[in-house]
Enzyme design. Structure first.
Site, mmCIF file in Angstrom:
data_model
loop_
_atom_site.group_PDB
_atom_site.id
_atom_site.type_symbol
_atom_site.label_atom_id
_atom_site.label_comp_id
_atom_site.label_asym_id
_atom_site.label_seq_id
_atom_site.Cartn_x
_atom_site.Cartn_y
_atom_site.Cartn_z
ATOM 1 N N ASN A 86 0.983 -1.026 -0.170
ATOM 2 C CA ASN A 86 -0.107 -0.066 0.123
ATOM 3 C C ASN A 86 1.081 1.172 0.049
ATOM 4 O O ASN A 86 1.946 1.182 0.941
ATOM 5 C CB ASN A 86 -0.769 -0.246 1.312
ATOM 6 C CG ASN A 86 -1.854 -1.524 1.096
ATOM 7 O OD1 ASN A 86 -2.887 -1.820 0.131
ATOM 8 N ND2 ASN A 86 -1.615 -1.434 2.363
ATOM 9 N N ARG A 119 0.589 3.806 0.197
ATOM 10 C CA ARG A 119 -0.616 5.530 1.405
ATOM 11 C C ARG A 119 0.217 5.677 2.473
ATOM 12 O O ARG A 119 0.735 4.842 3.197
ATOM 13 C CB ARG A 119 -2.084 6.059 0.887
ATOM 14 C CG ARG A 119 -2.604 4.717 1.246
ATOM 15 C CD ARG A 119 -3.749 3.902 1.325
ATOM 16 N NE ARG A 119 -4.414 3.237 1.865
ATOM 17 C CZ ARG A 119 -3.978 2.255 1.333
ATOM 18 N NH1 ARG A 119 -4.189 1.626 0.198
ATOM 19 N NH2 ARG A 119 -4.705 1.172 2.732
#
Ligand code: MV4
Length: 445
Positions: free
Chosen positions: A290, A292
């Site tokens: 991921n 973020r």
């Protein structure tokens, strides 16, 4: 450091980002939709601009409105938070083309990790353990079936453009393969406009353990330990904790080393999370990365004392990480409960006006929220209204603290997931650390 940062988000994460800006001495600009005119992030930012109608597509996802707002407010960086445009490679390129810094990874890293089959191939090449399965995309049912016979049933077909549970199908038998494979492709095509799929062995009763990393532009990559996010429902995380009760010290050392290697092998920069699936024997496999700052980042902040958002902003500004691996030490056990404005039984959204809001407080108790008495929970966005995070010396103490903290909270006007959390925390299974992704389907609450 940046001159001014535009916060391209709303709710609790917008406030979290504004706080980091304030501590760094950087002015912030809030943007809001017509459904959010009374939102707290508008009050807390140095300036605010309405960017459009309630629908996310017309406001928080309106890329031209965001870029124009940055231009007229003289911001030189944009923080996307999570969701909305946080993993939109095209938006990163748009920012770049107008001279704005996107606070996050490069467009190329977002694209690479967004293509799950390509990410898996890249990680295999880097020596990161992955679930046995196809080398990249499987083009035909025939090819898929031959492979499934080799690896053994059950198998899982996953959309390459998917992730987070969308476009996946478990297949238990040879007879079921062909039609399930076609259905998965059709579903992926409809959902993502990309029907490529890959196949791998199905891991029974998996646990979800992820490693937080942060990397600067000078090749420094530091891990901040792991989070266990196994307690989910319909691929929505409910409760996260660190350290994971599922792994021992040897596995932890290996997993964090592998996560650093994963990030280093692709020259990753910014905050990121390397997600693993852990099987019954404690073997772990790369699932996805991921790119973020995640909802559950406070769990890591509690056990490390490191402000992840400030570090993320620093590295985006081209500064080196303020910490080395030796500086990172872990203290105690943190748990986060996500409080959603939802019916806790039916899991349907419960928008409306919050009439009473009494947050939790006290020692080693953190509440990240944009809620207040009189606030509205619009139906247009995610229903997360608060995150309650506690730190105990050990897991047992953290559970006691969380039960106490949730017991203090009073939220009226909307239904919340607090009662569900209280039931989870009371179960013997949770208390023993027997957390699986199937927890909510198998444990009697
Ligand atoms: C799997 C799996 C079993 N075997 N892969 C779901 C979300 C995505 N990140 C990966 N997921 C899964 N992948 C193999 N080879 C089971 C799941 C899965 C799951 C994983 C993590 C957390 C919750 C889950 C719930 C159902 C299925």
């Amino acid at each position: 450091m940046f001159k001014k940062i535009l916060i391209a988000n709303r709710g609790e994460i917008a406030l979290r980002l504004i706080r980091a800006c304030r501590e760094l001495g950087v002015p912030s600009v809030a943007v809001y939709s017509q459904a959010d005119t009374t939102s707290l992030h508008i009050q807390q930012a140095d300036e605010s601009v309405c960017i459009g109608p309630p629908q996310a597509a017309a406001s928080y996802l309106n890329r031209h409105a965001l870029l124009s707002t940055a231009e007229v407010t003289d911001a030189d960086a944009i923080h996307p938070g999570y969701g909305f445009l946080a993993e939109n490679a095209e938006f990163v390129e748009m920012c770049q083309s107008v001279g704005l810094t996107f606070i996050g990874p490069t467009a190329e890293h977002i694209r690479l990790m967004g293509d799950k089959a390509r990410a898996k191939e890249t990680m295999t090449a880097a020596g990161v353990p992955v679930v046995p399965g196809s080398d990249g995309v499987v083009e035909t049912a025939r090819e898929g079936l031959a492979l499934a016979r080799e690896i053994g049933f059950p198998v899982i077909v996953k959309a390459s453009a998917g992730g987070g549970g969308k476009g996946m199908r478990r297949i238990n038998t040879e007879a079921a393969f062909s039609s399930a494979y076609s259905a998965a492709r059709a579903e992926a095509g409809a959902a993502f406009g990309d029907d490529r799929v890959y196949v791998e062995r199905y891991i029974e009763r998996p646990r979800h353990v992820e490693v937080q990393i942060i990397a600067d532009r000078f090749g420094n990559v530091v891990h901040l330990g792991e989070r266990d996010c196994s307690i989910q429902r319909r691929h929505q995380k409910l409760l996260e904790e660190s350290p994971s009760p599922a792994i021992d010290e040897t596995t932890r050392t290996k997993m964090t080393e592998v996560a650093i290697r994963a990030a280093q092998s692709v020259g990753y920069q910014s905050a990121g999370t390397v997600e693993f699936i852990v099987d019954k024997d404690g073997s772990f496999y790369f699932m996805e990365m991921n790119t973020r700052i995640q909802v559950e980042h406070p769990v890591t902040e509690m056990v490390t004392g490191i402000d992840l958002v400030k570090e993320q902003i620093r590295v985006a500004a081209g500064l080196p990480l303020s910490i080395t691996q030796k500086d990172v030490c872990f203290h105690g056990h943190a748990i986060e409960c996500r409080v959603n404005a939802e019916d806790p039984i039916k899991f349907t959204p419960s928008p409306g006006t919050i009439t009473t809001f009494i947050p939790a407080g006290g020692p080693w108790t953190r509440v990240d929220t944009a809620a207040y008495a009189g606030a509205t929970v619009p139906p247009y966005y995610d229903s997360l209204i608060a995150k309650v995070i506690v730190l105990g010396h050990d897991r047992d103490e953290a559970i006691i603290k969380m039960r106490r903290a949730l017991g203090e909270m009073v939220i009226e006007g909307v239904k919340t997931t607090i009662p569900l959390h209280q039931r989870i925390l009371r179960t013997a299974e949770f208390q023993r650390g027997e957390v699986y992704t199937s927890f909510l389907e198998t444990v009697k609450l």
